[in-house]
Design an enzyme around this catalytic site. Structure first.
Site, short mmCIF file in Angstrom:
data_model
loop_
_atom_site.label_atom_id
_atom_site.label_comp_id
_atom_site.label_asym_id
_atom_site.label_seq_id
_atom_site.Cartn_x
_atom_site.Cartn_y
_atom_site.Cartn_z
CD GLU A 92 -2.44 -1.00 2.82
OE1 GLU A 92 -2.37 0.03 3.52
OE2 GLU A 92 -3.01 -2.02 3.18
CB CYS A 105 2.40 7.28 3.78
SG CYS A 105 2.85 5.94 4.91
CB CYS A 112 6.73 -5.84 8.87
SG CYS A 112 7.93 -5.01 9.94
CB CYS A 116 5.01 -3.71 16.34
SG CYS A 116 6.69 -3.14 16.02
CB CYS A 119 1.91 -3.26 13.53
SG CYS A 119 2.20 -2.74 11.84
CB CYS A 335 0.02 1.44 7.59
SG CYS A 335 0.19 3.19 7.45
N1 SAH Z 1 8.64 0.00 10.82
C1 SAH Z 1 8.60 1.44 10.93
C2 SAH Z 1 7.49 2.05 10.09
C3 SAH Z 1 6.16 1.55 10.56
S1 SAH Z 1 4.70 2.45 10.30
C4 SAH Z 1 8.42 1.84 12.39
O1 SAH Z 1 8.29 0.96 13.21
O2 SAH Z 1 8.49 3.02 12.69
C5 SAH Z 1 4.83 4.00 11.03
C6 SAH Z 1 4.22 4.15 12.40
O3 SAH Z 1 2.88 3.67 12.48
C7 SAH Z 1 5.02 3.43 13.45
O4 SAH Z 1 5.26 4.28 14.53
C8 SAH Z 1 4.10 2.31 13.82
O5 SAH Z 1 4.39 1.84 15.09
C9 SAH Z 1 2.73 2.95 13.69
N2 SAH Z 1 1.60 2.02 13.63
C10 SAH Z 1 1.58 0.77 13.14
N3 SAH Z 1 0.37 0.19 13.33
C11 SAH Z 1 -0.39 1.11 13.95
C12 SAH Z 1 -1.75 1.13 14.43
N4 SAH Z 1 -2.55 0.07 14.31
N5 SAH Z 1 -2.19 2.26 15.03
C13 SAH Z 1 -1.38 3.35 15.15
N6 SAH Z 1 -0.11 3.38 14.73
C14 SAH Z 1 0.39 2.28 14.14
#
Ligand code: SAH
Length: 354
Positions: A92, A105, A112, A116, A119, A335
């Site tokens: 995406e 973005c 990934c 986390c 996520c 995302c």
């Molecule tokens: N791997 C990178 C980029 C990830 S996406 C990172 O960890 O930073 C960018 C941000 O969106 C990150 O801070 C991630 O933790 C957050 N994110 C991912 N899923 C989410 C969700 N369900 N709600 C809010 N933020 C989220």
């Protein structure tokens, strides 16, 4: 011979290829300028190139190796594309509009590996890295959604994947957009978000570009951070902060710390106070991201009052803080969810190439 993705080529590689075909090396600049500045749809439009050479290009390179398989538009003007790569993998990317800003973005991996817990992107693990060309194509596809008199102003590398786990390809792609003859987007308008891989943060600092670094901190102490971000266990909070300090020292750009707010997990006033203690001596900025609900996951967005209270504690301690606005709420969810949804074969809007 199978076609190669054009944007996997560096300007030098393309110049060498042009020379090997009896063309002047500046042809490479012309080709990239058609792609990045004039939004050409293919080689056929590149009318200042000899016709036979255009045919040779088309016989060797895919101009776009990805196709748009879904395109959603939200009420606030946010647009989201689902791109299918040549091997069927999907990622995406998103275009957001805010005043004069046109922020995109982009994703760096298919899936990934970081795991986390909140996520959507990591739910099925990592399939593979995207190539430099596949990252570049997201930028070009989103650019083509804008009217002729508008340009992308900012890039955030916050889509699917861990950008620093695919750093070489990401840097090659960003080189296309920041280079002279590229899209004219300065490194200062590009933000790379990472889960916090210290060695890679230091490598990024060495590449002599003023990219902004965003670190996904998400917790103010070791135990909670490892619970929310499993890779923290082998890394450690202190090491992440120290690498981020080095980044600031070397690059001179204020680091921002992302902090997802998960109801009843990391959103207590005491967590805000711990976070303030960690950051108040640093030149830092905190971006609070209230959890975007993911159907498969049990975490919730905290109540508004609790989000505000958390921000107030940081503010009172002198730590600059913003609460991230939710864009494209009606198409979005977090995302990685469009991809997930499509893979589960549930409801989604599929369009023929728009
Ligand atoms: N791997 C990178 C980029 C990830 S996406 C990172 O960890 O930073 C960018 C941000 O969106 C990150 O801070 C991630 O933790 C957050 N994110 C991912 N899923 C989410 C969700 N369900 N709600 C809010 N933020 C989220």
């Amino acid at each position: 011979m199978p076609l190669k993705p054009l944007f996997d080529q560096t300007p030098q590689e393309l110049a060498d290829w042009c020379e090997a075909r009896g063309q002047k090396p500046y042809r490479a600049r012309q080709i990239f300028s058609w792609a990045f500045q004039k939004r050409a749809a293919g080689f056929a439009e590149m009318t200042d190139l000899p016709e036979t050479f255009r045919r040779e290009l088309a016989e060797r390179f895919h101009y776009f190796s990805s196709t748009v398989t879904a395109h959603q538009t939200a009420a606030d003007g946010t647009e989201k594309l689902l791109l299918s790569m040549a091997d069927g993998s999907t990622v995406e990317c998103v275009l957001m509009r805010e005043g004069d800003r046109r922020t995109i973005c982009i994703s760096t991996q298919v899936g990934c590996a970081m795991g986390c817990v909140f996520c959507a992107s990591g739910l099925e693990g990592l399939t593979r890295n995207l190539s430099a060309g596949e990252i570049t194509e997201q930028i070009l596809q989103l650019d083509r959604l804008l009217p002729a008199d508008e340009r992308i102003t900012n890039i955030v590398v916050m889509g699917i994947g861990e950008p620093l786990a695919n750093l070489d390809h990401l840097l090659q792609a960003l080189e296309h957009v920041t280079a002279d003859g590229g899209m004219g987007i300065g490194a200062r308008r590009i933000t790379i978000s990472t889960v916090g891989l210290p060695a890679k943060i230091r490598r990024l600092a060495q590449c002599n570009k003023a990219y902004n670094l965003a670190v996904s901190l998400h917790a103010p102490n070791e135990e909670l951070r490892s619970q929310i971000i499993p890779v923290n266990e082998g890394v450690g909070l202190a090491e992440v902060l120290s690498a981020a300090d080095d980044y600031f020292e070397q690059v001179g750009r204020r680091v921002s710390y992302e902090y997802i707010l998960l109801g009843e997990l990391n959103d207590r006033p005491e967590h805000a106070r711990q976070l303030a203690a960690l950051l108040k001596s640093r030149i830092a900025h905190v971006n609070l991201i209230p959890m975007n609900p993911v159907a498969e996951l049990p975490f919730r967005r905290p109540a508004e009052g609790r989000i505000r209270r958390f921000a107030e504690i940081l503010d009172a301690a002198g730590v600059p803080v913003t609460i991230r606005k939710r864009k494209g709420a009606d198409i979005d969810a977090a995302c990685g969810q469009l991809r997930l949804q499509q893979r589960r074969d549930t409801e989604f809007v599929a369009l023929a190439n728009p």
